[in-house]
Design an enzyme around this catalytic site. Structure first.
Site, short mmCIF file in Angstrom:
data_model
loop_
_atom_site.label_atom_id
_atom_site.label_comp_id
_atom_site.label_asym_id
_atom_site.label_seq_id
_atom_site.Cartn_x
_atom_site.Cartn_y
_atom_site.Cartn_z
N GLU A 182 35.33 0.62 90.63
CA GLU A 182 36.21 0.79 91.80
C GLU A 182 35.46 1.14 93.10
OE1 GLU A 182 39.17 3.55 90.40
OE2 GLU A 182 39.99 2.08 88.99
N GLU A 280 42.37 -4.71 82.77
CA GLU A 280 43.27 -3.56 82.57
C GLU A 280 44.70 -3.95 82.92
OE1 GLU A 280 41.96 0.05 84.50
OE2 GLU A 280 39.84 -0.51 84.36
#
Length: 408
Positions: A182, A280
């Site tokens: 991220e 995800e």
């Protein structure tokens, strides 16, 4: 997990896009036929090299080349229903938290891989490849609490120890590494050392574990409109010299997955020429029918896209899902809800299982999904020949399998 994040969903515009949306399923199915199947031709002869007509040929897919995976947590170590469900429904795994820095070093200098190792042993026993998630995490709150208060030179020393220790401990066991999770939504390491620290992370990881495929991984990419920013971010990393080898898109959705928009966003990322994984996936809605439609939209579009190599959902059971029961495909009592039933239906649709008899020329031909197969040749309930074959996606030409059966 990190404390609450918001995953903003962008709705579909009406009008022209609405008309396009009505065609998405047919177009996706056409792409699936083109990109996920290959012709399998089985030629059966006897010892005299003469074709054997009317003999039964069973073609049974036992593994997919495409990754249909999930996150797993430590429930897999003590909850037999959880473990059994995982093995039956998924062919890839990623650890939800157990390979993250804060889990491996909760106190400075006290390193543990106990849970991660036990979960890797489980995966090995069941021939489940595992993604490594994650060596580093750019979001400040996702780092060990003891790390955040250190001066920069001690942070750097701790990073080197983390990379050398975890990298060597897991070397050869993780097929992928999310090297620094991220980066578009955090700046913990960048603020301290500049963007070149990202290059260092990737280069050093590659030196330690050259076989692992090195990923970027981020959210709000296909669930919100940050795909162009993500593409620019990946290009920047590559210009810095970071050996980025694959793209992870998380796919945390709210009440609707729009297949047309998801396809467009995947197309933008595919321009980079790197493999894409939906790492995800989940969607949250109290109506399991809506979750089922969302799941199908995401999976059908992803499976149809030639750049996408796998989809891993981020949990499945209501009793252990990070976003709660309204994101699960399995209820607390282990019954399948509508989303779970849809998932099973899709797997069945994309799995080749056929029993046919050879024609006059001793041949059976059929399109088959890429993967591993058991082929059995038999007559009157007797198996005369059996073998395992790989029908991979590296070739587009038909796979010719010549089988010689013993004379009666």
């Amino acid at each position: 997990m990190v404390k609450e994040r918001s995953f903003i969903h962008h709705s579909l515009n009406r009008g022209e896009n609405g008309q396009k949306n009505q065609m998405w399923k047919k177009e996706a199915n056409d792409r699936i036929s083109e990109h996920r199947q290959r012709e399998l031709v089985i030629n059966v002869t006897n010892g005299e090299k003469k074709p054997v007509a009317g003999i039964e040929v069973e073609v049974k897919q036992i593994r997919h080349e495409f990754a249909f995976g999930s996150a797993m947590n430590d429930q897999v170590l003590f909850n037999q229903q959880y473990a059994d469900f995982f093995v039956k429904h998924f062919n890839w795994a990623v650890f939800e938290n157990e390979a993250k820095w804060y889990a491996n070093e909760p106190e400075r200098g006290k390193i543990t891989y106990e849970k991660a190792d036990a979960m890797l042993n489980f995966a090995d026993r069941h021939q489940l490849p595992v993604r490594g998630h994650a060596l580093f995490w750019e979001v400040e709150d996702a780092n060990p609490s003891w790390l955040r208060s250190l001066p920069n030179h001690e942070v750097y020393d701790a990073m080197k120890r983390r990379l050398e220790h975890a990298g060597n401990h897991f070397k050869g066991r993780f097929r992928h590494w999310d090297v620094n999770n991220e980066m578009m939504h955090g700046s913990f390491f960048k603020d301290r050392f500049g963007k070149n620290i990202w290059k260092w992370m990737y280069e050093e990881t590659k030196k330690i574990d050259p076989q692992a495929l090195l990923f970027v991984n981020d959210y709000n990419v296909i669930s919100y409109g940050e795909h162009h920013a993500y593409k620019a971010h990946i290009n920047e990393l590559r210009q810095l010299g970071a050996p980025v080898e694959a793209i992870g898109v998380q796919g945390h959705f709210e009440d609707r997955v729009d297949p047309v928009i998801v396809k467009e966003r995947l197309d933008v990322l595919a321009e980079l020429g790197l493999p894409i994984w939906v790492t995800e996936y989940d969607s949250v809605h109290p109506d399991a029918n809506r979750r089922a439609d969302n799941l199908e939209a995401l999976y059908r579009v992803a499976f149809s896209h030639p750049a996408v190599k796998g989809v891993l959902m981020w949990g499945f059971w209501a009793g252990a899902h990070w976003r709660g029961e309204h994101a699960a495909i399995v209820n607390y009592d282990w019954s399948l809800n509508e989303a779970g039933k849809r998932y099973e239906k899709l797997l069945k649709e994309w799995t080749t299982q056929r029993v046919e008899k050879t024609d006059a020329s001793g041949k059976v031909a059929c399109p088959a999904f890429h993967g591993t197969y058991e082929v059995r040749i038999g007559q009157e309930s007797r198996v005369l020949k059996q073998q395992t074959i790989e029908l991979d996606s590296n070739e587009q030409t038909p796979l010719q399998l010549d089988v010689i059966v013993p004379a009666e």
